[in-house]
Design a protein around this motif. Sequence first.
Motif, PDB file in Angstrom:
ATOM      1  N   GLN A 269     -30.866  34.687  -3.619  1.00 59.23           N
ATOM      2  CA  GLN A 269     -30.072  35.814  -3.127  1.00 59.23           C
ATOM      3  C   GLN A 269     -30.630  36.435  -1.853  1.00 59.23           C
ATOM      4  OE1 GLN A 269     -27.228  36.660  -4.304  1.00 59.23           O
ATOM      5  NE2 GLN A 269     -27.151  35.628  -6.282  1.00 59.23           N
ATOM      6  N   HIS A 270     -31.800  35.962  -1.417  1.00 59.53           N
ATOM      7  CA  HIS A 270     -32.409  36.537  -0.215  1.00 59.53           C
ATOM      8  C   HIS A 270     -31.532  36.207   0.993  1.00 59.53           C
ATOM      9  CE1 HIS A 270     -36.452  38.040   1.373  1.00 59.53           C
ATOM     10  NE2 HIS A 270     -35.588  38.128   2.368  1.00 59.53           N
ATOM     11  N   ARG A 271     -31.252  37.221   1.803  1.00 53.96           N
ATOM     12  CA  ARG A 271     -30.298  37.041   2.896  1.00 53.96           C
ATOM     13  C   ARG A 271     -30.981  36.708   4.215  1.00 53.96           C
ATOM     14  NH1 ARG A 271     -28.791  41.743   0.140  1.00 53.96           N
ATOM     15  NH2 ARG A 271     -26.942  41.513  -1.165  1.00 53.96           N
ATOM     16  N   VAL A 272     -30.293  35.847   4.957  1.00 52.30           N
ATOM     17  CA  VAL A 272     -30.736  35.375   6.276  1.00 52.30           C
ATOM     18  C   VAL A 272     -29.772  35.917   7.323  1.00 52.30           C
ATOM     19  CG1 VAL A 272     -31.051  33.312   7.707  1.00 52.30           C
ATOM     20  CG2 VAL A 272     -31.776  33.292   5.297  1.00 52.30           C
ATOM     21  N   LEU A 273     -30.297  36.326   8.469  1.00 50.36           N
ATOM     22  CA  LEU A 273     -29.453  36.851   9.545  1.00 50.36           C
ATOM     23  C   LEU A 273     -28.751  35.704  10.268  1.00 50.36           C
ATOM     24  CD1 LEU A 273     -28.730  39.557  10.969  1.00 50.36           C
ATOM     25  CD2 LEU A 273     -30.424  38.932  12.697  1.00 50.36           C
ATOM     26  N   VAL A 274     -27.439  35.826  10.363  1.00 53.32           N
ATOM     27  CA  VAL A 274     -26.605  34.849  11.075  1.00 53.32           C
ATOM     28  C   VAL A 274     -25.896  35.591  12.194  1.00 53.32           C
ATOM     29  CG1 VAL A 274     -24.593  33.333  10.882  1.00 53.32           C
ATOM     30  CG2 VAL A 274     -26.301  33.397   9.046  1.00 53.32           C
ATOM     31  N   LYS A 275     -25.863  34.989  13.382  1.00 49.67           N
ATOM     32  CA  LYS A 275     -25.223  35.660  14.517  1.00 49.67           C
ATOM     33  C   LYS A 275     -24.376  34.665  15.300  1.00 49.67           C
ATOM     34  CE  LYS A 275     -27.686  36.758  18.061  1.00 49.67           C
ATOM     35  NZ  LYS A 275     -28.728  37.366  18.922  1.00 49.67           N
ATOM     36  N   GLY A 276     -23.440  35.193  16.083  1.00 47.90           N
ATOM     37  CA  GLY A 276     -22.649  34.335  16.942  1.00 47.90           C
ATOM     38  C   GLY A 276     -21.158  34.544  16.814  1.00 47.90           C
ATOM     39  N   ALA A 279     -19.389  34.599  13.228  1.00 47.41           N
ATOM     40  CA  ALA A 279     -19.576  35.879  12.537  1.00 47.41           C
ATOM     41  C   ALA A 279     -18.671  36.938  13.155  1.00 47.41           C
ATOM     42  CB  ALA A 279     -21.036  36.313  12.619  1.00 47.41           C
ATOM     43  N   ARG A 280     -18.575  36.931  14.460  1.00 50.70           N
ATOM     44  CA  ARG A 280     -17.751  37.926  15.147  1.00 50.70           C
ATOM     45  C   ARG A 280     -16.282  37.771  14.773  1.00 50.70           C
ATOM     46  NH1 ARG A 280     -20.382  37.513  19.507  1.00 50.70           N
ATOM     47  NH2 ARG A 280     -19.097  35.913  20.493  1.00 50.70           N
ATOM     48  N   ARG A 281     -15.836  36.518  14.679  1.00 49.20           N
ATOM     49  CA  ARG A 281     -14.427  36.277  14.349  1.00 49.20           C
ATOM     50  C   ARG A 281     -14.107  36.661  12.895  1.00 49.20           C
ATOM     51  NH1 ARG A 281     -14.388  31.385  15.544  1.00 49.20           N
ATOM     52  NH2 ARG A 281     -14.342  30.343  13.525  1.00 49.20           N
ATOM     53  N   LEU A 282     -15.028  36.343  11.972  1.00 48.53           N
ATOM     54  CA  LEU A 282     -14.748  36.579  10.553  1.00 48.53           C
ATOM     55  C   LEU A 282     -15.062  37.999  10.106  1.00 48.53           C
ATOM     56  CD1 LEU A 282     -16.125  33.277   8.965  1.00 48.53           C
ATOM     57  CD2 LEU A 282     -13.746  33.906   9.345  1.00 48.53           C
ATOM     58  N   PHE A 283     -16.079  38.627  10.727  1.00 46.18           N
ATOM     59  CA  PHE A 283     -16.536  39.932  10.251  1.00 46.18           C
ATOM     60  C   PHE A 283     -16.409  41.040  11.289  1.00 46.18           C
ATOM     61  CE2 PHE A 283     -18.707  36.721   7.740  1.00 46.18           C
ATOM     62  CZ  PHE A 283     -18.574  37.203   6.450  1.00 46.18           C
ATOM     63  N   ASP A 284     -15.923  40.698  12.473  1.00 47.45           N
ATOM     64  CA  ASP A 284     -15.756  41.671  13.550  1.00 47.45           C
ATOM     65  C   ASP A 284     -17.084  42.323  13.935  1.00 47.45           C
ATOM     66  OD1 ASP A 284     -14.226  42.967  15.465  1.00 47.45           O
ATOM     67  OD2 ASP A 284     -13.877  44.716  14.190  1.00 47.45           O
ATOM     68  N   CYS A 285     -18.163  41.561  13.832  1.00 48.31           N
ATOM     69  CA  CYS A 285     -19.474  42.025  14.307  1.00 48.31           C
ATOM     70  C   CYS A 285     -20.296  40.789  14.641  1.00 48.31           C
ATOM     71  CB  CYS A 285     -20.179  42.897  13.276  1.00 48.31           C
ATOM     72  SG  CYS A 285     -20.444  42.100  11.704  1.00 48.31           S
ATOM     73  N   ASN A 286     -21.309  40.961  15.468  1.00 43.40           N
ATOM     74  CA  ASN A 286     -22.038  39.806  15.980  1.00 43.40           C
ATOM     75  C   ASN A 286     -23.052  39.246  15.002  1.00 43.40           C
ATOM     76  OD1 ASN A 286     -22.474  38.030  18.258  1.00 43.40           O
ATOM     77  ND2 ASN A 286     -24.492  38.976  18.456  1.00 43.40           N
ATOM     78  N   ALA A 372     -28.909  46.920   6.627  1.00 44.17           N
ATOM     79  CA  ALA A 372     -29.284  46.710   8.031  1.00 44.17           C
ATOM     80  C   ALA A 372     -28.177  46.023   8.821  1.00 44.17           C
ATOM     81  CB  ALA A 372     -30.573  45.892   8.105  1.00 44.17           C
ATOM     82  N   ARG A 373     -27.414  45.170   8.150  1.00 44.65           N
ATOM     83  CA  ARG A 373     -26.278  44.480   8.741  1.00 44.65           C
ATOM     84  C   ARG A 373     -25.219  44.319   7.656  1.00 44.65           C
ATOM     85  NH1 ARG A 373     -29.337  45.273  12.224  1.00 44.65           N
ATOM     86  NH2 ARG A 373     -29.873  44.042  14.076  1.00 44.65           N
ATOM     87  N   PRO A 374     -23.960  44.058   8.022  1.00 46.40           N
ATOM     88  CA  PRO A 374     -22.956  43.767   6.993  1.00 46.40           C
ATOM     89  C   PRO A 374     -23.408  42.596   6.124  1.00 46.40           C
ATOM     90  CG  PRO A 374     -21.904  44.123   9.126  1.00 46.40           C
ATOM     91  CD  PRO A 374     -23.390  44.069   9.389  1.00 46.40           C
ATOM     92  N   LEU A 380     -15.677  34.529   2.461  1.00 46.56           N
ATOM     93  CA  LEU A 380     -15.952  34.618   3.897  1.00 46.56           C
ATOM     94  C   LEU A 380     -17.335  34.062   4.234  1.00 46.56           C
ATOM     95  CD1 LEU A 380     -14.447  38.076   4.946  1.00 46.56           C
ATOM     96  CD2 LEU A 380     -13.600  35.795   5.484  1.00 46.56           C
ATOM     97  N   ALA A 381     -18.318  34.297   3.360  1.00 48.54           N
ATOM     98  CA  ALA A 381     -19.652  33.722   3.598  1.00 48.54           C
ATOM     99  C   ALA A 381     -19.584  32.199   3.568  1.00 48.54           C
ATOM    100  CB  ALA A 381     -20.634  34.240   2.541  1.00 48.54           C
ATOM    101  N   LYS A 382     -18.839  31.684   2.610  1.00 48.24           N
ATOM    102  CA  LYS A 382     -18.677  30.231   2.494  1.00 48.24           C
ATOM    103  C   LYS A 382     -17.974  29.670   3.724  1.00 48.24           C
ATOM    104  CE  LYS A 382     -17.018  26.832  -0.886  1.00 48.24           C
ATOM    105  NZ  LYS A 382     -16.331  26.656  -2.197  1.00 48.24           N
ATOM    106  N   GLN A 383     -16.954  30.383   4.205  1.00 44.81           N
ATOM    107  CA  GLN A 383     -16.211  29.944   5.383  1.00 44.81           C
ATOM    108  C   GLN A 383     -17.093  29.994   6.630  1.00 44.81           C
ATOM    109  OE1 GLN A 383     -12.480  32.016   5.789  1.00 44.81           O
ATOM    110  NE2 GLN A 383     -12.110  31.239   7.859  1.00 44.81           N
TER     111      GLN A 383
END
Length: 402
Positions: A269-276, A279-286, A372-374, A380-383
């Motif tokens: 369950q530990h989360r990793v930061l993904v950017k680009g 992410a911007r298209r699916l979550f409206d944030c970078n 710290a981030r969405p 959506l994570a899977k996509q």
Amino acid sequence: MPDTLLGGIVINEILVDPNGVNNFDTDGNGTASNTDEFVEFYNTSGSAIDISGLEIWDQGVGNWFTFPPGTVLQPGAHAVVIVGVQAGGSLPTGGANDLFFDAGRGTAVINNGGDNLTLYDPASDTFIQATFNGDSLDDPTTYTGFSSTAVRNGSGEDFGNDVDGSSLVRSPDGGNTFTTGTPTPGTSNVCFVTGTRLLTDAGETPVENISIGDMVWTLDSGFQPVLWAFCARRTRQEISASPNLAPVRIAAGALGAARPRRDLLVSQQHRVLVKGPVARRLFDCNEVLVPAKRLLEIEGVNLDPMGEDIGYHHIMLDRHQVLLSEGLATESLYLGDQAVKALSPEAVEELEAILQQPIQKICNKMRGEGAARPLAKGKLAKQLVAQHCADRRPIGAGRQAA
């Protein structure tokens, strides 16, 4: 007093209708379906209880799950049975002694309009029952295949009326009040495995050597002091029995150049930061945070049963932050309601003693400040991961200290 079996086992939480107006995806495969139904049991006693052979019954389905041999539920621990983990899904991660089981069914068990849930102990020929949504109390001795001589412990308990996507649950665990709320079949076990190096003011430091007050580097706030550091041990036997406890191994460079710089082991369950742009298209944030287990379709990211005892380390700061672990941007402990359930009683006691505050107040403060981030979840994570794989685009983020 709650109705109990074996001197302490109670029916604690029931997800009646995972998909409707509101949805809840228990197995995390991206789709809330009727097989995401689950039942949770809780040990209210002060001693471990062997629940091997206890049977869950339903009038329409009959005996739909039996706890396997060697199943021992520790004091204050939960045993969760999911109706059916589907393709792409997995069992949740729980607290230090929580247990999770897949009934392996492809269709629903629970009648959303109203039903009885019965937990039967063949050894003592006794059972406990819960009803909901106005259903009348059954006589299970009339069920096909059920013991005709069985005796009910207590008088049966009415859990009330459900809301789609919410569960019926005791409040608090093992208590006498029944409420509806966000399902909690599992918890966010956000941990680094022993040996993981975090960037600190003393350079890259193994997580097991990091103590309260040490300064770790954060992406947003520079060096910040550690508020709490705690290690939970998992034996190889526990990991073998519960694959959801196995860590995710992210091979060096699997998420981009030097991301991570060497193999990184974290809880699922530990989360990793993904950017680009994805992410911007699916979550409206970078930038978003994605659970490590969602990255498993990426080459070089795999579950690692380890085959040995391991240590899972919590690192908590004053607020949720993004850290650098082996050069990869990952999260610190986010102490929300579900993460609190993942903590052992010893961990909660230690944290409360250090901060001189009750755990709920600590949790409310961090939740009020926000993540710290969405947090990317479900479909959506899977996509997001699938699109990165299709584009052959690096998914991990890392940033050097200034």
